[in-house]
Design an enzyme around this catalytic site. Structure first.
Site, PDB file in Angstrom:
ATOM      1  N   CYS A 202      19.759  45.091  32.517  1.00 19.60           N
ATOM      2  CA  CYS A 202      19.186  45.681  31.301  1.00 19.60           C
ATOM      3  C   CYS A 202      20.261  46.350  30.462  1.00 19.60           C
ATOM      4  O   CYS A 202      19.950  47.092  29.530  1.00 19.60           O
ATOM      5  CB  CYS A 202      18.093  46.691  31.674  1.00 19.60           C
ATOM      6  SG  CYS A 202      18.658  48.046  32.716  1.00 19.60           S
TER       7      CYS A 202
ATOM      8  N   GLN B 133       8.195  45.394  35.278  1.00 23.78           N
ATOM      9  CA  GLN B 133       8.630  44.706  34.070  1.00 23.78           C
ATOM     10  C   GLN B 133       7.642  44.967  32.943  1.00 23.78           C
ATOM     11  O   GLN B 133       6.435  45.029  33.150  1.00 23.78           O
ATOM     12  CB  GLN B 133       8.767  43.203  34.330  1.00 23.78           C
ATOM     13  CG  GLN B 133       9.813  42.850  35.370  1.00 23.78           C
ATOM     14  CD  GLN B 133      11.233  43.217  34.959  1.00 23.78           C
ATOM     15  OE1 GLN B 133      11.525  43.363  33.774  1.00 23.78           O
ATOM     16  NE2 GLN B 133      12.109  43.362  35.942  1.00 23.78           N
TER      17      GLN B 133
ATOM     18  N   CYS C 162      -1.430  50.012  17.030  1.00 24.19           N
ATOM     19  CA  CYS C 162      -0.150  49.533  17.554  1.00 24.19           C
ATOM     20  C   CYS C 162      -0.245  48.068  17.950  1.00 24.19           C
ATOM     21  O   CYS C 162      -1.156  47.661  18.683  1.00 24.19           O
ATOM     22  CB  CYS C 162       0.251  50.385  18.764  1.00 24.19           C
ATOM     23  SG  CYS C 162       1.766  49.834  19.586  1.00 24.19           S
TER      24      CYS C 162
END
Length: 409
Positions: free
Chosen positions: A362, A241, A141
């Protein structure tokens, strides 16, 4: 066989042709063919590719559901996310200086939730496949940090120890200054034997902390996170975050907005992402609904050097927003609500007429709704900055800078 031309991208990243017809992994301007099934296409073939089509940089992209947009150029994705924000603003008739998207780099996600399941031959950990409960192993990944990638092996071992064959574990792995902070849900009930096995895994993998269904198994060293000059140990699984780059970008934008304010109220303050850096120059009231987060923020502040006073208050801002007389004493307000926005608190801010508001969001749609309320109350939206911490996903964040109309920039 149906052939269509893609006009635009939807908010989830699918290409949209007239009809509408939704085409996964297609880009604007492309001619594609496939078998139409309702409003979608299957057996898709790209007849005329877009110049913005690129080879996905991750070998897991075709099967993994962790990313949606690796087949598109970085420039196209950045513009698309900016367009999502623009469309939300337009839906409420709002105009402002909409800046270009700031994107976190690859290999920067310091927090991820892996799915982990026992198998006949052992265990598997990774992300879910697109629109499926199947787990895709993602050993290469490119989204997460190298340290976080180690969490895949940790997740597999945790599944072997405490997952049932029917249910996958959700293993939230966070990189801290002292090692991996791991929180597990969906596992077997704790008993004496499982506690011993899990404690041994905590030591074997040198984890900073391991919790199982909110119960602490072991903490070799407190998993601290840097926030300004302070170090904070968040509660297990607490909001953080997604990238250090994103956190610093948001912090800089908030500081740009509040300017030289000497007193700031930080609403939905979390563990202090903004409150602690702001306390280098201003006194801060930090308000959050979680008592554990407030305790973590307070402890971080007390152990730091050279910060001005921070007062913490545990309060449900949805049910009990700060009222105008409570807000009137502050030069600026920072507000960073969940996806639902903060309609009740924004209504009180509109009445209070605090000179400056930094609104972190968001969800562009609820941001635009709340922005309309403030603008009708006499505020000017100077600029909006899209921020992309969740690279190659459909998610976008932003910061908006508000000031009362009679206050000069």
């Amino acid at each position: 066989m149906t052939t269509v031309t893609i006009e635009r991208l939807g908010q989830q990243g699918d290409g949209i042709a007239p009809g509408p017809v939704f085409v996964p992994l297609a880009l604007p301007g492309e001619v594609v063919s496939g078998t139409q099934a309702g409003s979608g296409l299957t057996d898709i073939r790209i007849v005329t590719p877009s110049p913005d089509r690129v080879s996905p940089p991750c070998p897991h992209f075709r099967s993994c559901g962790g990313c949606q947009m690796q087949h598109a150029s970085d420039a196209l994705v950045a513009d698309w996310k900016r367009d999502i924000v623009a469309a939300a603003l337009k839906s409420y008739g709002l105009e402002t200086d909409l800046r270009s998207t700031v994107t976190s780099p690859d290999h920067s996600r310091r927090r991820a939730t892996f799915a982990a399941r026992r198998t006949k031959k052992g265990a598997m950990a990774g992300f879910h496949a697109r629109k499926s409960d199947a787990i895709i192993a993602v050993p290469e990944c490119i989204l997460v940090t190298p340290a976080l990638r180690v969490g895949l092996k940790v997740s597999e071992d945790l599944a072997l120890a405490g997952a049932s064959r029917k249910t996958a574990l959700a293993v939230t792995v966070t990189e801290s200054l002292e090692g991996l902070d791991v929180a597990v849900t969906g596992g077997k009930p704790l008993d004496g034997h499982l506690r011993i096995v899990l404690a041994a895994l905590c030591e074997q993998h040198r984890l900073a902390r391991l919790t199982w269904e909110d119960e602490l198994i072991g903490m070799r060293v407190p998993p601290a996170q840097p926030m300004g000059k302070a170090r904070v140990v968040p509660p297990p699984g607490a909001f953080l975050q997604a990238t250090e780059h994103g956190q610093q970008t948001l912090t800089d934008l908030v500081a740009e907005t509040v300017g030289n304010a000497k007193s700031v109220a930080d609403l939905f303050a979390g563990c202090g992402t903004f409150a602690l850096p702001l306390a280098q120059t201003a006194e801060v009231l930090a308000v959050e609904g979680s008592a554990d987060m407030m305790a973590s923020l307070d402890a971080g502040w007390r152990q730091a050097q050279g910060l001005k006073r921070i007062v913490t208050e545990t309060r449900d801002l949805f049910r009990r927003p700060l009222l105008p007389d409570e807000l009137a004493r502050y030069d600026a307000v920072v507000i960073d609500p969940p996806r639902a926005g903060a309609a009740a608190q924004i209504a009180e801010l509109a009445i209070a007429q605090v000179p400056v508001i930094a609104h972190v969001s968001c969800n562009p749609q609820t941001f635009a709704r709340d922005a309309e309320t403030l603008i009708k109350a006499g505020y000017v939206l100077d600029w909006v900055q899209p921020v992309d911490q969740f690279r190659w996903s459909a998610h976008v964040e932003l910061v908006g800078a508000f000031r009362l109309a009679h206050i000069a920039r």
